[in-house]
Motif scaffolding. Structure first.
Motif, mmCIF file in Angstrom:
data_model
loop_
_atom_site.group_PDB
_atom_site.id
_atom_site.type_symbol
_atom_site.label_atom_id
_atom_site.label_comp_id
_atom_site.label_asym_id
_atom_site.label_seq_id
_atom_site.Cartn_x
_atom_site.Cartn_y
_atom_site.Cartn_z
ATOM 1 N N PRO A 33 -11.045 -3.317 -14.670
ATOM 2 C CA PRO A 33 -9.909 -3.369 -13.734
ATOM 3 C C PRO A 33 -9.667 -2.066 -12.975
ATOM 4 C CG PRO A 33 -9.147 -2.897 -15.944
ATOM 5 C CD PRO A 33 -10.644 -2.840 -15.997
ATOM 6 N N GLN A 34 -10.701 -1.466 -12.394
ATOM 7 C CA GLN A 34 -10.456 -0.218 -11.665
ATOM 8 C C GLN A 34 -11.198 -0.134 -10.332
ATOM 9 O OE1 GLN A 34 -12.922 2.639 -11.291
ATOM 10 N NE2 GLN A 34 -14.177 0.790 -11.572
ATOM 11 N N SER A 35 -11.732 -1.262 -9.867
ATOM 12 C CA SER A 35 -12.533 -1.213 -8.631
ATOM 13 C C SER A 35 -11.734 -0.726 -7.430
ATOM 14 C CB SER A 35 -13.132 -2.590 -8.337
ATOM 15 O OG SER A 35 -14.036 -2.935 -9.368
ATOM 16 N N GLU A 36 -10.396 -0.836 -7.516
ATOM 17 C CA GLU A 36 -9.563 -0.396 -6.377
ATOM 18 C C GLU A 36 -9.720 1.100 -6.104
ATOM 19 O OE1 GLU A 36 -8.384 -2.023 -8.993
ATOM 20 O OE2 GLU A 36 -7.540 -3.907 -8.281
ATOM 21 N N VAL A 37 -10.188 1.859 -7.093
ATOM 22 C CA VAL A 37 -10.345 3.293 -6.838
ATOM 23 C C VAL A 37 -11.350 3.479 -5.696
ATOM 24 C CG1 VAL A 37 -11.042 5.525 -7.780
ATOM 25 C CG2 VAL A 37 -9.780 3.918 -9.215
ATOM 26 N N MET A 38 -12.550 2.912 -5.880
ATOM 27 C CA MET A 38 -13.577 3.089 -4.841
ATOM 28 C C MET A 38 -13.209 2.315 -3.575
ATOM 29 S SD MET A 38 -17.746 2.964 -5.008
ATOM 30 C CE MET A 38 -17.740 1.642 -6.175
ATOM 31 N N ILE A 176 -1.980 0.035 -16.360
ATOM 32 C CA ILE A 176 -1.489 1.111 -15.491
ATOM 33 C C ILE A 176 -2.325 1.172 -14.210
ATOM 34 C CG2 ILE A 176 -1.139 3.618 -15.316
ATOM 35 C CD1 ILE A 176 -0.560 3.470 -18.390
ATOM 36 N N GLY A 177 -3.597 0.858 -14.333
ATOM 37 C CA GLY A 177 -4.448 0.831 -13.137
ATOM 38 C C GLY A 177 -4.001 -0.231 -12.147
ATOM 39 N N GLN A 178 -3.568 -1.371 -12.679
ATOM 40 C CA GLN A 178 -3.262 -2.511 -11.814
ATOM 41 C C GLN A 178 -1.801 -2.599 -11.397
ATOM 42 O OE1 GLN A 178 -5.364 -4.779 -10.557
ATOM 43 N NE2 GLN A 178 -7.163 -3.854 -11.498
ATOM 44 N N CYS A 179 -0.880 -2.004 -12.165
ATOM 45 C CA CYS A 179 0.529 -2.232 -11.842
ATOM 46 C C CYS A 179 0.935 -1.401 -10.630
ATOM 47 C CB CYS A 179 1.418 -1.938 -13.049
ATOM 48 S SG CYS A 179 1.731 -0.209 -13.302
ATOM 49 N N MET A 180 1.926 -1.900 -9.906
ATOM 50 C CA MET A 180 2.438 -1.178 -8.737
ATOM 51 C C MET A 180 3.760 -0.528 -9.089
ATOM 52 S SD MET A 180 1.655 -3.451 -5.401
ATOM 53 C CE MET A 180 1.253 -2.243 -4.169
ATOM 54 N N GLU A 181 3.863 0.747 -8.749
ATOM 55 C CA GLU A 181 5.100 1.475 -8.979
ATOM 56 C C GLU A 181 5.280 2.446 -7.827
ATOM 57 O OE1 GLU A 181 5.788 1.944 -13.738
ATOM 58 O OE2 GLU A 181 4.390 3.357 -12.848
ATOM 59 N N LYS A 182 6.498 3.005 -7.787
ATOM 60 C CA LYS A 182 6.693 4.012 -6.744
ATOM 61 C C LYS A 182 6.032 5.315 -7.184
ATOM 62 C CE LYS A 182 11.161 5.468 -8.366
ATOM 63 N NZ LYS A 182 12.565 5.260 -8.413
ATOM 64 N N CYS A 183 5.601 6.065 -6.194
ATOM 65 C CA CYS A 183 4.849 7.288 -6.472
ATOM 66 C C CYS A 183 5.096 8.302 -5.369
ATOM 67 C CB CYS A 183 3.357 6.926 -6.555
ATOM 68 S SG CYS A 183 2.279 8.327 -6.797
ATOM 69 N N TYR A 184 5.485 9.499 -5.764
ATOM 70 C CA TYR A 184 5.636 10.579 -4.789
ATOM 71 C C TYR A 184 4.271 11.199 -4.540
ATOM 72 C CZ TYR A 184 10.716 10.441 -5.239
ATOM 73 O OH TYR A 184 12.024 10.045 -5.215
ATOM 74 N N THR A 185 3.836 11.167 -3.302
ATOM 75 C CA THR A 185 2.564 11.825 -2.986
ATOM 76 C C THR A 185 2.839 13.305 -2.708
ATOM 77 O OG1 THR A 185 2.766 11.319 -0.644
ATOM 78 C CG2 THR A 185 1.610 9.708 -2.020
ATOM 79 N N ARG A 186 1.769 14.082 -2.668
ATOM 80 C CA ARG A 186 1.936 15.533 -2.469
ATOM 81 C C ARG A 186 1.319 15.975 -1.157
ATOM 82 N NH1 ARG A 186 0.388 18.563 -8.119
ATOM 83 N NH2 ARG A 186 1.242 16.997 -9.556
ATOM 84 N N ASP A 187 1.634 17.200 -0.785
ATOM 85 C CA ASP A 187 0.960 17.802 0.361
ATOM 86 C C ASP A 187 -0.529 17.938 0.042
ATOM 87 O OD1 ASP A 187 3.281 18.084 1.795
ATOM 88 O OD2 ASP A 187 3.706 20.080 0.985
ATOM 89 N N PHE A 188 -1.347 17.736 1.051
ATOM 90 C CA PHE A 188 -2.788 17.857 0.854
ATOM 91 C C PHE A 188 -3.187 19.286 0.501
ATOM 92 C CE2 PHE A 188 -5.408 14.257 2.756
ATOM 93 C CZ PHE A 188 -4.492 13.304 2.343
#
Ligand SMILES: Cc1ncc(C[n+]2csc(CCOP(=O)(O)OP(=O)(O)O)c2C)c(N)n1
Ligand code: SF4
Ligand SMILES: [Mg+2]
Lengths: 360, 276
Positions: A33-38, A176-188
């Motif tokens: 259950p991790q193909s979404e990474v690629m 955890i790979g598949q569930c959707m949650e809110k996430c704060y992204t960071r500066d690049f």
């Protein structure tokens, strides 16, 4: 991309964090259950923005060895997979550890043994922290329990990997790979410049200039006395990690009579079980393990002096419990509760197990 | 004394290339590995790319190649060199990347990595040392071992019914669109060494064109594994290896050579029963 609040899958968070943390390359092979990474990386086309290389390999044997080749040039190179693929990678992992190559690997665990199930599990604990490949080595193993941690731990993983010249394993599961949650992204963080790469990886094979001798990346040492010295050096590095890099979260442990010990998805469930217990008047706490290697031995030993019992909750037949018992020196009742084959236990059944096995 | 008198810089006609280190090679006297190393090092020197070359050594007798080449080097797990080299090149496209592998490494345990690196057309150079045997582990059967050829694990000779056919992976790779240059050479005579060196040079030059993978097979003797003197081994190689593994270019500039017919690629496979 600057700081933003977004809704995303855990696997997507890993991919986005790779791009944002200045990762130079990703090599992977599809597996649920991790193909979404690629898939996320391919859709984002980071080679057009940050210059990150993304390549689908012919197998996990190839992808982990691509990580070896790329990372040994001093670049930030990562891969991800799930249990059967991670089993195939064990050869590469021991070579990476033996050649002291910093890199990041993510395992979204699914149920085994064999082809098993595509549903979440936590039954690769032994493989992750006891050396899945041959030889005496350790992977720094960190276990996120939310989408936010999936994102954040990629950044932390790069720091640790280069600080210790060691592979870092992000050990998560299909839930955890598949569930959707809110996430704060960071500066690049920009990818390292040529200059920075050479600073961070003076040992790397980036082409021998006239003013240094050739850099060699190998895990071979035919002279036993030198191989022993090298092993001692590795062990000293692991001891230093054990001293400095343990991470955990203690929730309601101050006044607790009983505690849950868990990581990842199981820890999330235990949070709810703990609330239910507290509502019933039971003083229950939770020790959520964040690093599985290095293992929070001291913290467990301390807690074992204060509480009456511990319930280890893990989606496995009981692997982590061995380390908990060792750390506590079996001084109090410590039991395991687990479901496997892709079954995620409910907070209620976990609490029931606590009452039956520990509180009594 | 007379001999020592003439050892002067002005009399020097041949010297060790600076791309080889001063380390004493561990190869058996008569082995082809050392010569193959030397011509690769000469090419790197002549092209002036020592600071841009990254080599990948295999598991096999040449596992320690990194001790002999004075360029940055990585040692790969058994058979995985093409995957390792793929990432080195993808992440360092300005570098010249080469793998150096034996027949067990490249054509048995690493077959998948070899074929897929070739099929993706990775802009790398692969040098393939075919000695028809597993030299390092004591002379067991390799995928390239000839029919009838004795080895530690085919003590009565290789049998097709039991072990299948000798694998001509070089011909196989030539059929893939991802390969740009495919050739088979040897280093058992000075004339062949010169030809092999020209092939290596072309294989390295090709990396500048970015048109695909360059593959140089070198038929090489393993006199220890074959249990022969170096001279016997060279003769045996000419008589038995070359009919099965014909020397010469197979594919140049992305096109099969004119003499390479379908029969030559696939069918023309003399099942010589060799005696030794
Ligand atoms: C995974 C693995 N399997 C087996 C071996 C043992 N081994 C070392 S070298 C070798 C064969 C090498 O033969 P070849 O590639 O033909 O190289 P040569 O020594 O003939 O040059 C084998 C089987 C190993 N090191 N690793
Ligand atoms: S065993 Fe064979 S391949 Fe290995 S060094 Fe000796 S002659 Fe060369
Ligand atoms: Mg061989």
């Amino acid at each position: 991309m600057a700081k933003e609040l977004k809704l995303m899958k855990g696997n997507e968070a890993i991919a986005r964090a790779m791009i944002a943390s200045g990762t130079d390359g990703y090599f992977g092979y599809p597996i649920t259950p991790q193909s979404e990474v690629m898939e996320t990386l391919m859709a984002e086309k980071p080679w057009e923005t940050t210059g990150m290389v993304v390549l689908q390999a012919e197998s996990e044997l190839a992808s982990i060895n691509m990580v070896y080749g790329g990372a040994a040039t001093g670049k930030k190179v990562a891969t991800s997979s799930s249990s059967p693929g991670i089993s195939l990678m064990q050869e590469g992992l021991t070579y990476l550890a033996g050649a002291e190559i910093p890199c990041v690997i993510m395992n979204a665990m699914r149920g085994g043994p064999g082809l098993g199930t595509i549903q979440p599990a936590q039954s690769d604990y032994f493989q992750s922290v006891k050396g899945g490949g041959h030889g005496d080595y350790q992977l720094y193993t960190i276990a996120p329990s939310s989408v936010q941690e999936m994102y954040d731990f990629v950044f932390d993983a790069w720091d640790i990997a280069f600080k210790y010249r060691n592979p870092v394993l992000i050990l998560t599961d299909g839930a955890i790979g598949q569930c959707m949650e809110k996430c704060y992204t960071r500066d690049f963080i920009p990818r390292w410049t040529e200059e920075e790469r050479r600073q961070h990886a003076p040992w790397g094979t980036w082409g021998k200039p006239a003013n240094r001798s050739h850099n060699i990346i190998t895990s071979l040492e035919l002279e036993s006395s030198r191989q022993e010295v090298f092993n001692q050096k590795l062990q000293a590095k692991y001891r230093e990690m054990e001293e400095k890099e343990v991470r955990f979260e203690a929730l309601n442990c101050e006044d607790a009579d009983y505690i849950f010990v868990a990581y990842g998805t199981s820890a999330r469930i235990c949070m709810k079980s703990m609330e239910l217990a507290r509502a019933k008047g039971l003083k229950v706490g939770l020790l959520r393990l964040i690093t599985l290697y290095p293992f929070p031995k001291k913290q467990i030993a301390e807690l074992a002096k204060k509480v009456k019992g511990m319930l280890c909750v893990e989606m496995s037949a009981g692997q982590m419990i061995e380390d908990v018992k060792l750390a506590a020196n079996c001084s109090i009742p410590i039991e395991h509760y687990g479901r496997f084959g892709g079954i995620i236990p409910s907070p209620e059944e976990v609490l029931e197990a606590m009452e039956k096995e520990i509180v009594k | 004394m007379a001999n020592l008198d003439i050892v002067k810089p002005e009399n020097l006609v041949y010297t060790k290339t600076k791309v080889l280190t001063d380390n004493v090679m561990h190869y058996c006297p008569g082995c082809g590995h050392g010569t193959a190393h030397r011509i690769i090092a000469e090419v790197i020197d002549e092209m002036g790319i020592q600071d841009k070359t990254i080599g990948v050594s295999p598991v096999g007798c040449s596992v320690l190649a990194y001790n002999y080449f004075d360029v940055d080097f990585q040692e790969a797990a058994h058979g995985r060199a093409p995957a390792v080299a793929t990432a080195i090149k993808r992440l360092n496209p300005d570098c010249f990347v080469f793998t150096y592998q034996g027949d067990g490494d490249l054509a048995a345990i690493g077959t998948a990595e070899t074929i897929h690196a070739a099929n993706r057309g990775e802009n790398i150079t692969m040098v393939f040392i075919n000695n028809g045997i597993y030299g390092m582990t004591g002379g067991q059967m390799a995928p390239t071992t000839l029919v009838g050829m004795k080895s530690a694990t085919t003590p009565y000779g290789r049998r097709v019914d039991l072990n299948g056919y000798p694998l001509r992976i070089t011909e196989l790779l030539a059929t893939l669109p991802g390969t740009y240059y495919v050739t088979r050479q040897s280093v058992h005579t000075p004339a062949n060494v010169r030809k092999a060196k020209a092939a290596i040079r072309k294989a390295f030059e090709n990396q500048k064109l970015q048109k695909g993978l360059s593959f140089v097979e070198i038929c090489s003797s393993c006199n220890s594994g074959w249990k022969m003197t170096p001279v016997q081994a060279n003769k045996w190689m000419e008589e038995n290896m070359f009919p099965n593994y014909p020397l010469g270019d197979i594919k140049v500039d992305g096109k099969l050579c004119e003499n390479i017919t379908a029969d030559r690629l696939v069918l023309d496979h003399p099942l010589t029963v060799v005696n030794k």
